[in-house]
Design a protein around this motif. Structure first.
Motif, mmCIF file in Angstrom:
data_model
loop_
_atom_site.group_PDB
_atom_site.id
_atom_site.type_symbol
_atom_site.label_atom_id
_atom_site.label_comp_id
_atom_site.label_asym_id
_atom_site.label_seq_id
_atom_site.Cartn_x
_atom_site.Cartn_y
_atom_site.Cartn_z
ATOM 1 N N LEU C 200 1.373 11.559 -1.874
ATOM 2 C CA LEU C 200 1.927 10.412 -1.902
ATOM 3 C C LEU C 200 2.522 9.967 -0.476
ATOM 4 O O LEU C 200 3.083 10.943 0.234
ATOM 5 N N ASP C 201 2.611 8.960 -0.119
ATOM 6 C CA ASP C 201 2.762 8.287 1.099
ATOM 7 C C ASP C 201 3.190 7.038 1.521
ATOM 8 O O ASP C 201 2.608 6.038 0.815
ATOM 9 N N PRO C 202 4.291 6.689 1.786
ATOM 10 C CA PRO C 202 5.098 5.323 1.492
ATOM 11 C C PRO C 202 4.277 4.429 2.399
ATOM 12 O O PRO C 202 3.775 3.324 2.054
ATOM 13 N N ASP C 203 3.638 4.758 3.289
ATOM 14 C CA ASP C 203 2.624 3.949 4.218
ATOM 15 C C ASP C 203 1.368 3.553 3.544
ATOM 16 O O ASP C 203 0.561 2.409 4.135
ATOM 17 N N ASN C 204 0.997 4.407 2.755
ATOM 18 C CA ASN C 204 -0.516 4.315 2.174
ATOM 19 C C ASN C 204 -0.210 4.502 0.570
ATOM 20 O O ASN C 204 -0.546 5.492 0.243
#
Lengths: 185, 95, 392
Positions: C200-204
């Motif tokens: 989980l990654d806000p940028d991706n």
């Protein structure tokens, strides 16, 4: 060789602790060990048992201990109320904290063939520690009765478990109990 | 839809994870409508209550009034119900 | 240099989790698993680990937090038992369904009612089909060793499944044993930090837990079956690497005396140790008996089991849980369905034992061996499903 030890005491007297201290000492001597409590509702004052297995070879058995080689009676008031000799092997050893004379003790324990050692651990603990905590004293008496571990290793693990003055005092208790423990003829 | 148009288990990402963000955009729900909201842009006061209430983000904000994105509007009628000046009326879809 | 420590099963599991440098632990205490969580929180308190320890209000929340952390790419550990595991049940399926390589120490305990705190396998067998890899240990050493290996198996990109490492409640959890503990550095070499294929990654951003109806659900479940199928070669690889580091040999199945045995006992966990001690005694009397202990219960090692059977004529399968209304206990059902139609002339009977922590004694096991030897001789199974150690 496998040695199975059963500890008798009451909840709060450090039966689990002492069964483990013996196992830790045996580990230092290069042995294989198991130490476990009688699992049940743990209540202060209720009769409890602890167990230690010591062997030169890996121990695979995981059942309770039914035929102990050594029975250690930590609490003197249990004598005559709990069957201490239940399952004890024929030529087994009993190490008892008691002030009773040998004839009464033998009658109470109903163990004709067992090797019996006694020590007044309560007195020793009160003298040295000033408190009636006599589980560690029984380690000294046990080693006298049956040299399954070295006194050196016992001292080391007791000092590690109780750092500082408490450890030193307990080592003194163990030494005195070792010296004072006597075989009942 | 025919079975053949869907991918098999070997070809889809594991765990039902969807790695393409915003892919719900591809799913146009406009054809679910039984009633269609019609905006009287002369009446609209651009208060944007409909924009707040729309569960499908199908209200499009313009400078003086609102519009509706019929690709996604499911025709639920909440906008018409909430509109304080009755600028939105629900009209039966003719298919 | 490995060092010798005296550790209970619970302490051994906590120590392994510490050396595995887990990023997140979310757990809720329950007897007899409590010591694991207690010991670990002590590591956190003493600053011995840099783990995010999440205190939660229930086991359901514990597993939920673990799932979130695992999806964020963290190495995650938790532990539970009995009612706690049952409360987690829903989340167990989500952890495996979302392919979260969480490692959980399960200290097996009976399920209520009647309420009981002692060891049997009802809890894990109740969650048997949750899609997790399931490992059963015989002693503290195995518990320690398997936790270290479990992370490596779980996190392998070919697998990506959660793993439970099971120990018998009280019998192992509270019994102090001799454990050979490896250097932190060696463990670090064996188990490098987790390399997650997605996190989980806000940028991706990506979507987790999207709805799958009749159109895709079946496919996702089919993938999980495949992941469990992919596990054996990975377990092999990890076992070999572990042997290189420690000299300790692990596999799917552990056997004793199978080279010439005609009758054997098959069981999980600590009971296998007692069975080995009894078999040793019987073998010294010239009796051809052996013990089979599956280490890995899921995926069930059918092929390996068939390879180990040798000249066996009778097999007693010991189940420490009941499947009410079923022809056999869970373990025996797996064994029987593995044997069916493969040409082995092997007679099987099932002995259900030890529910609610009832001790399985060497005397009980000797009687089972005697019965198995009888079956080997006569070819007749008198009682396909029996209960050992219960009062009539």
């Amino acid at each position: 060789m496998l040695v199975e030890v059963r500890w008798h005491g009451r909840g709060g007297q450090g039966i689990v602790t002492v069964s483990r201290l013996l196992a830790y000492a045996a580990l230092l001597d290069g042995k294989y060990v198991q130490a476990f409590p009688e699992f049940g509702p743990e209540r202060r004052g209720a009769p409890v048992t602890g167990y230690t297995r010591i062997s030169d070879e890996p121990i695979t058995i995981h059942s309770h201990i039914y035929n102990p080689h050594v029975v250690v009676i930590v609490d003197p008031t249990l004598i005559g109320t709990v069957n201490m000799t239940l399952g004890l092997v024929k030529d087994g050893t009993i190490v008892a904290n008691t002030e009773k004379d040998s004839t009464t003790l033998k009658q109470n324990l109903r163990a004709e063939k067992a090797k019996i050692f006694t020590v007044n651990a309560t007195r020793i603990a009160l003298d040295v520690l000033g408190r009636p905590i006599y589980n560690t004293a029984m380690l000294g008496a046990l080693v006298k009765a049956s040299p399954i571990v070295t006194l050196d290793s016992i001292d080391k693990v007791v000092k590690e478990r109780f750092p500082g003055a408490v450890g030193e005092k307990n080592v003194a208790v163990i030494k005195r109990a070792y010296e004072e423990a006597e075989k009942v003829e | 839809m025919s079975k053949e148009s869907k991918l098999g288990w070997k070809k889809i990402p594991i765990g039902g994870l969807l790695f393409e963000p915003g892919s719900a955009m591809q799913y146009k729900t406009g054809d679910w409508r039984a009633f269609k909201p019609i905006v009287d842009q002369g009446k609209c006061i651009n208060c944007l209550l409909c924009w707040i209430y729309c569960p499908d983000a199908a209200i499009v904000r313009k400078e003086k009034f609102i519009d509706i994105n019929y690709d996604y509007c499911k025709g639920c009628g909440i906008c018409a119900n909430e509109c304080p000046v009755k600028a939105i009326t629900m009209v039966e879809e003719k298919k | 240099m490995p060092k010798i420590m005296g550790l209970t099963g619970d302490e051994a599991i906590a120590y392994a989790a510490k050396q595995s440098k887990v990023d997140v632990v979310a757990a809720y205490p329950i007897t007899p698993q409590t010591i694991i969580v207690e010991a670990f929180s002590e590591y956190v308190h003493n600053g011995e680990v840099h783990t995010e320890f999440v205190c939660v209000e229930s086991e359901h929340s514990a597993m939920s937090a673990c799932i979130g952390a695992s999806l964020a790419g963290a190495r995650v550990f938790t532990a539970s038992s009995s009612q706690g595991l049952a409360l987690m049940h829903e989340m167990l399926y989500i952890a495996s369904g979302l392919r979260c390589p969480i490692v959980m120490g399960v200290v097996n305990r009976a399920l209520s009612a009647p309420i009981n705190i002692h060891g049997d396998h009802s809890d894990m067998m109740g969650s048997r089909d949750c899609g997790w890899i399931q490992i059963y240990c015989e002693n503290s050493q195995e518990a320690y060793d398997w936790v270290l290996q479990a992370f490596k198996i779980a996190e392998d990109h070919e697998v990506l499944l959660p793993v439970t490492v099971n120990i018998d409640g009280f019998i192992l959890s509270h019994a102090l044993e001799r454990v050979e503990v490896y250097d932190d550095g060696d463990v670090e070499k064996f188990l490098s930090i987790r390399n997650a294929p997605f996190k989980l990654d806000p940028d991706n951003p990506f979507t987790v837990g999207a709805l799958c109806f009749t159109d895709y659900y079946f496919e996702i479940k089919r993938q999980q079956v495949e992941a469990l199928k992919n596990a054996p070669p990975v377990i092999d690889k990890v076992n070999k690497e572990f042997e290189g580091l420690t000299g300790k040999k692990y596999s799917y199945i552990n056997t004793y005396g199978l080279e010439d045995a005609e009758a054997a006992v098959l069981c999980l966990g600590s009971t296998a140790g007692t069975a080995k001690a009894v078999a040793k005694k019987l073998r010294s009397q010239g009796k051809r008996v052996g013990v089979i202990k599956p280490w890995v219960y899921r995926p069930f090692p059918s092929e390996h089991l068939l390879q180990t059977l040798g000249n066996l004529k009778a097999l007693a399968v010991l189940d420490r849980a009941i499947c009410p209304g079923a022809p056999y206990g869970a373990l025996c059902s797996d064994v029987v369905s593995t044997l069916y139609d493969n040409g082995k002339q092997l007679k099987v009977f099932n002995a259900v034992y030890g529910l609610g922590g009832r001790d399985i004694t060497p005397f009980d096991i000797e009687a089972i061996f005697n019965e198995a030897m009888d079956v080997a001789k006569t070819g007749i199974v008198k009682e396909p499903l029996k209960f050992v150690g219960v009062r009539e």
